[in-house]
Design a protein around this motif. Structure first.
Motif, PDB file in Angstrom:
ATOM      1  N   TYR A   1      33.987  77.183 -17.332  1.00  0.00           N
ATOM      2  CA  TYR A   1      33.446  76.676 -16.351  1.00  0.00           C
ATOM      3  C   TYR A   1      31.942  76.496 -16.520  1.00  0.00           C
ATOM      4  O   TYR A   1      31.419  75.634 -15.816  1.00  0.00           O
ATOM      5  CB  TYR A   1      33.731  77.534 -14.916  1.00  0.00           C
TER       6      TYR A   1
ATOM      7  N   GLY B   1      43.868  65.428 -14.364  1.00  0.00           N
ATOM      8  CA  GLY B   1      43.449  66.335 -15.364  1.00  0.00           C
ATOM      9  C   GLY B   1      43.119  65.414 -16.950  1.00  0.00           C
ATOM     10  O   GLY B   1      43.517  64.233 -16.379  1.00  0.00           O
TER      11      GLY B   1
ATOM     12  N   SER C   1      49.030  77.531 -16.712  1.00  0.00           N
ATOM     13  CA  SER C   1      48.261  78.519 -16.434  1.00  0.00           C
ATOM     14  C   SER C   1      46.897  78.475 -16.010  1.00  0.00           C
ATOM     15  O   SER C   1      46.268  77.518 -16.347  1.00  0.00           O
ATOM     16  CB  SER C   1      48.168  78.848 -18.109  1.00  0.00           C
TER      17      SER C   1
ATOM     18  N   THR D   1      40.197  76.757  -9.016  1.00  0.00           N
ATOM     19  CA  THR D   1      40.229  77.281 -10.514  1.00  0.00           C
ATOM     20  C   THR D   1      41.010  76.001 -11.039  1.00  0.00           C
ATOM     21  O   THR D   1      41.837  75.491 -10.524  1.00  0.00           O
ATOM     22  CB  THR D   1      40.697  78.539 -11.025  1.00  0.00           C
ATOM     23  N   ASP D   2      40.860  75.694 -12.344  1.00  0.00           N
ATOM     24  CA  ASP D   2      41.709  74.713 -13.154  1.00  0.00           C
ATOM     25  C   ASP D   2      42.839  75.372 -13.658  1.00  0.00           C
ATOM     26  O   ASP D   2      43.040  76.588 -13.728  1.00  0.00           O
ATOM     27  CB  ASP D   2      40.911  74.292 -14.320  1.00  0.00           C
ATOM     28  N   GLU D   3      43.881  74.426 -14.155  1.00  0.00           N
ATOM     29  CA  GLU D   3      45.039  74.981 -14.797  1.00  0.00           C
ATOM     30  C   GLU D   3      45.261  74.321 -15.975  1.00  0.00           C
ATOM     31  O   GLU D   3      45.002  73.199 -15.994  1.00  0.00           O
ATOM     32  CB  GLU D   3      46.523  75.067 -13.847  1.00  0.00           C
ATOM     33  N   ILE D   4      45.879  74.915 -17.006  1.00  0.00           N
ATOM     34  CA  ILE D   4      46.055  74.425 -18.327  1.00  0.00           C
ATOM     35  C   ILE D   4      47.686  74.045 -18.140  1.00  0.00           C
ATOM     36  O   ILE D   4      48.448  75.213 -17.952  1.00  0.00           O
ATOM     37  CB  ILE D   4      45.694  74.777 -19.494  1.00  0.00           C
ATOM     38  N   ALA D   5      48.076  72.831 -18.406  1.00  0.00           N
ATOM     39  CA  ALA D   5      49.616  72.647 -18.449  1.00  0.00           C
ATOM     40  C   ALA D   5      49.804  72.265 -19.887  1.00  0.00           C
ATOM     41  O   ALA D   5      49.166  71.556 -20.486  1.00  0.00           O
ATOM     42  CB  ALA D   5      49.865  71.360 -17.622  1.00  0.00           C
TER      43      ALA D   5
ATOM     44  N   GLN E   1      37.010  63.662 -13.683  1.00  0.00           N
ATOM     45  CA  GLN E   1      37.402  63.214 -14.933  1.00  0.00           C
ATOM     46  C   GLN E   1      36.540  62.447 -15.694  1.00  0.00           C
ATOM     47  O   GLN E   1      36.838  61.725 -16.854  1.00  0.00           O
ATOM     48  CB  GLN E   1      38.972  62.391 -14.817  1.00  0.00           C
TER      49      GLN E   1
ATOM     50  N   ARG F   1      44.222  69.566 -19.009  1.00  0.00           N
ATOM     51  CA  ARG F   1      43.372  70.791 -18.073  1.00  0.00           C
ATOM     52  C   ARG F   1      43.431  69.839 -16.731  1.00  0.00           C
ATOM     53  O   ARG F   1      42.750  68.822 -16.491  1.00  0.00           O
ATOM     54  CB  ARG F   1      41.838  70.760 -18.708  1.00  0.00           C
ATOM     55  N   PHE F   2      43.983  70.722 -15.887  1.00  0.00           N
ATOM     56  CA  PHE F   2      44.292  70.124 -14.610  1.00  0.00           C
ATOM     57  C   PHE F   2      43.293  70.637 -13.444  1.00  0.00           C
ATOM     58  O   PHE F   2      43.128  71.667 -13.364  1.00  0.00           O
ATOM     59  CB  PHE F   2      45.809  70.261 -14.253  1.00  0.00           C
ATOM     60  N   HIS F   3      42.864  69.799 -12.616  1.00  0.00           N
ATOM     61  CA  HIS F   3      42.064  69.997 -11.614  1.00  0.00           C
ATOM     62  C   HIS F   3      42.986  69.887 -10.266  1.00  0.00           C
ATOM     63  O   HIS F   3      43.934  68.832 -10.239  1.00  0.00           O
ATOM     64  CB  HIS F   3      40.859  68.904 -11.397  1.00  0.00           C
ATOM     65  N   ASP F   4      43.053  70.997  -9.305  1.00  0.00           N
ATOM     66  CA  ASP F   4      44.078  70.922  -8.358  1.00  0.00           C
ATOM     67  C   ASP F   4      43.484  69.877  -7.139  1.00  0.00           C
ATOM     68  O   ASP F   4      42.415  70.056  -6.801  1.00  0.00           O
ATOM     69  CB  ASP F   4      44.145  72.450  -7.759  1.00  0.00           C
TER      70      ASP F   4
ATOM     71  N   ARG G   1      54.853  73.915 -16.861  1.00  0.00           N
ATOM     72  CA  ARG G   1      54.420  75.026 -17.511  1.00  0.00           C
ATOM     73  C   ARG G   1      52.767  75.263 -17.372  1.00  0.00           C
ATOM     74  O   ARG G   1      52.269  74.308 -17.882  1.00  0.00           O
ATOM     75  CB  ARG G   1      54.806  75.308 -18.960  1.00  0.00           C
TER      76      ARG G   1
END
Lengths: 365, 176
Positions: A12, B80, A333, B102-106, A117, B93-96, A331
């Motif tokens: 971050y 993302g 994380s 926090t971001d998430e990686i899909a 983005q 890398r996704f933004h909710d 999936r």
């Protein structure tokens, strides 16, 4: 002199706050807390009672997300700060890239524009703030350029990079970026190695400090060199015999940023090395154990703001949404956020640096 | 039936494709809270009406034999960008968009990407993703919609106006 390194797990971002005599200060890069969406360097300055009118300059070392989020907020809050960044020799090329990036923010979802983005939205806002003030244009950093000086304090701050060659390459890259984002409407991707980043050299009352930003080793060609290769080829601001006793390790301690000659020639054995982690993707983060060992093995003291953001489970959500995500087989994380702060203060009487750690920061040898 | 589109978004439906493939294709054109209504007619072209979403001016040539309704309600959405592409998977890398934070990686399989979108996959490409419930002819399905942002390439006018805008910005910054 006080140096504060703010870092976050999970990529971050990172930021550095410098403070010196008479309440003067400077901010190098910016990052945010994604949960509260607060600008961390600004929050630090405010909570410690800093006079924001005395912020002398702000440096955006390069335009990667983890270094510029919130920097426009810092600039807005600091009316007298001069803004420095890495840019093409011809500002119009850089501004065209910035505007091109802005044109890609077309789609809107749920009333929120997708500025998340965009790579350069922060810098675009900075330019608007600078234009509205009309008192001092943006400054372009380059190796050996003086960023700030106070003769009475024996304080000098120089940019160590980017080199002439790196700037030439940058101009070519910008042309490619404009073409690509115009054709494919993508976000500007990160392209390595990072040899455009602005590393800084600070000299204060005989103490030598190097803030490595994300500068990587770079290349050497017949036309010149880039990155740390160029710094090691000689910079006028680096007087012979100077050794840094404080180092913000370049590019999160990645192997690609650790120039052996730099560590042997410009770093004192008693150096205090300060680091922040970065997460590129699920399986790629820096520093790894080997990189940590490299830095720790060459430093008297090593501190890092946190471990990298752990990855594994999706973030907590209501039961129904969690079930749904699981059923469709997505999936995910979570990229965990961890806040860490390393504050070091120069003790003039004892000619020592004293360290204080907050949040998830820790030290090791 | 097989659904294919040309550059203008005109689609052909061939009788040898399955309904499921149509559904996937239609879904890939739709963002949040969108309701797609199709009314078939054996002789006339029909349009898909989208109550809310990004699909516009989409005309499909015949032929569906009976009226069908597809309704998608997103429960969770992300935006993302692609951070890694390899043969096996695409990492985003996704933004909710629902709750920020926090971001998430899909990790997306190539099969998650609509065939029409595969040519758009590259580092930095912007990806929208939603999970929710899809209702089709009274049947409720759990669904994931993944769509890559598709905007028209710039033309010469766009490039010219970019230069003009940059020159104006330079003046406002006092730069030469």
């Amino acid at each position: 002199m006080e140096i504060v390194v703010i870092g976050t797990g999970g990529g971050y971002g990172e930021s550095i706050v410098l403070r010196w005599d008479d309440g003067k200060s400077a901010v190098i890069d910016s990052c945010i807390d994604p949960q509260r969406e607060s600008c961390l360097p600004l929050e630090y300055l405010r909570t410690t009672g800093a006079d924001l009118e005395k912020v002398q300059f702000i440096v955006a070392t390069h335009w990667h997300d983890d270094h510029i989020r919130g920097i426009s907020e810092v600039l807005y809050a600091c009316p007298n700060a001069i803004f420095w960044t890495t840019a093409a020799r011809d500002w119009s090329i850089f501004i065209r890239l910035m505007l091109a990036d802005g044109r890609n923010s077309g789609a809107v979802l749920k009333g929120k524009s997708d500025t998340s983005q965009r790579a350069l939205s922060e810098l675009e806002v900075c330019m608007e703030i600078i234009a509205s003030r009309g008192n001092h244009g943006p400054e372009r950093a380059q190796g050996d350029r003086l960023v700030y000086r106070e003769k009475d304090l024996n304080l000098e701050i120089f940019a160590l990079s980017p080199s002439e060659l790196a700037i030439s390459k940058y101009e070519q890259e910008i042309a490619i970026h404009i073409d690509e984002i115009g054709k494919f409407r993508t976000r500007i991707p990160r392209i390595g190695p990072n040899d455009k980043s602005v590393a800084l050299f600070v000299q204060y009352k005989g103490e030598c400090i190097i803030l490595g930003a994300d500068l990587e080793i770079g290349t050497t060609t017949a036309n010149g060199s880039t990155g740390w290769n160029d710094v090691m080829n000689g910079k006028q601001c680096l007087h012979p015999g100077l050794r840094a006793r404080v180092l913000k390790v370049a590019h999160h301690g990645s192997a690609g940023a650790q120039h052996l000659g730099f560590w042997s020639d410009l770093v004192a054995p008693e150096v205090m090395s300060l680091m922040t982690p970065w997460q590129k993707c699920a399986t790629n983060y820096v520093p790894d154990d080997i990189e940590l060992d490299f830095v720790a093995g060459r430093s008297a003291h090593t501190y890092i703001t946190s471990t990298h953001g752990s990855i594994g489970k999706p973030k907590p959500r209501d039961v129904e949404t969690k079930k749904l995500i699981s059923k469709v087989g997505l999936r995910l994380s979570e990229v965990k956020y961890r806040y860490g702060l390393i504050r070091i203060v120069y003790d003039e009487a004892n000619e020592n640096w004293n360290c204080e750690l907050r949040g998830s920061a820790f030290g090791f040898k | 039936m097989i659904v294919t589109t040309d550059k203008e978004g005109v689609a052909d439906i061939h009788q040898d494709a399955t309904d499921d493939r149509i559904l996937r294709w239609v879904s890939s054109k739709v963002t949040n809270e969108a309701v797609v209504q199709s009314t078939s007619s054996p002789t006339e072209p029909f349009s898909l009406e989208v109550e809310e979403g990004l699909m516009k001016n989409l005309f499909i040539k015949p032929v569906l034999e009976k009226e069908s309704t597809v309704r998608f309600k997103a429960t969770q959405s992300w935006v993302g960008h692609i951070i890694r592409v390899d043969e096996d998977a695409i990492e985003v890398r996704f933004h909710d968009l629902n709750s920020g934070g926090t971001d998430e990686i899909a990790l997306l399989d190539w099969d998650d990407i609509n065939p029409d979108d595969k040519s758009l996959v590259r580092l930095g490409a912007v990806v929208y993703c939603s999970v929710g419930r899809m209702i089709r002819n009274g049947q409720v399905l759990n669904a994931q919609i993944t769509r890559l942002r598709r905007l028209a390439s710039w033309n010469l006018n766009d490039i010219d106006s970019l230069s003009d805008e940059a020159a104006a910005r330079m003046r406002s910054l006092g730069l030469k």
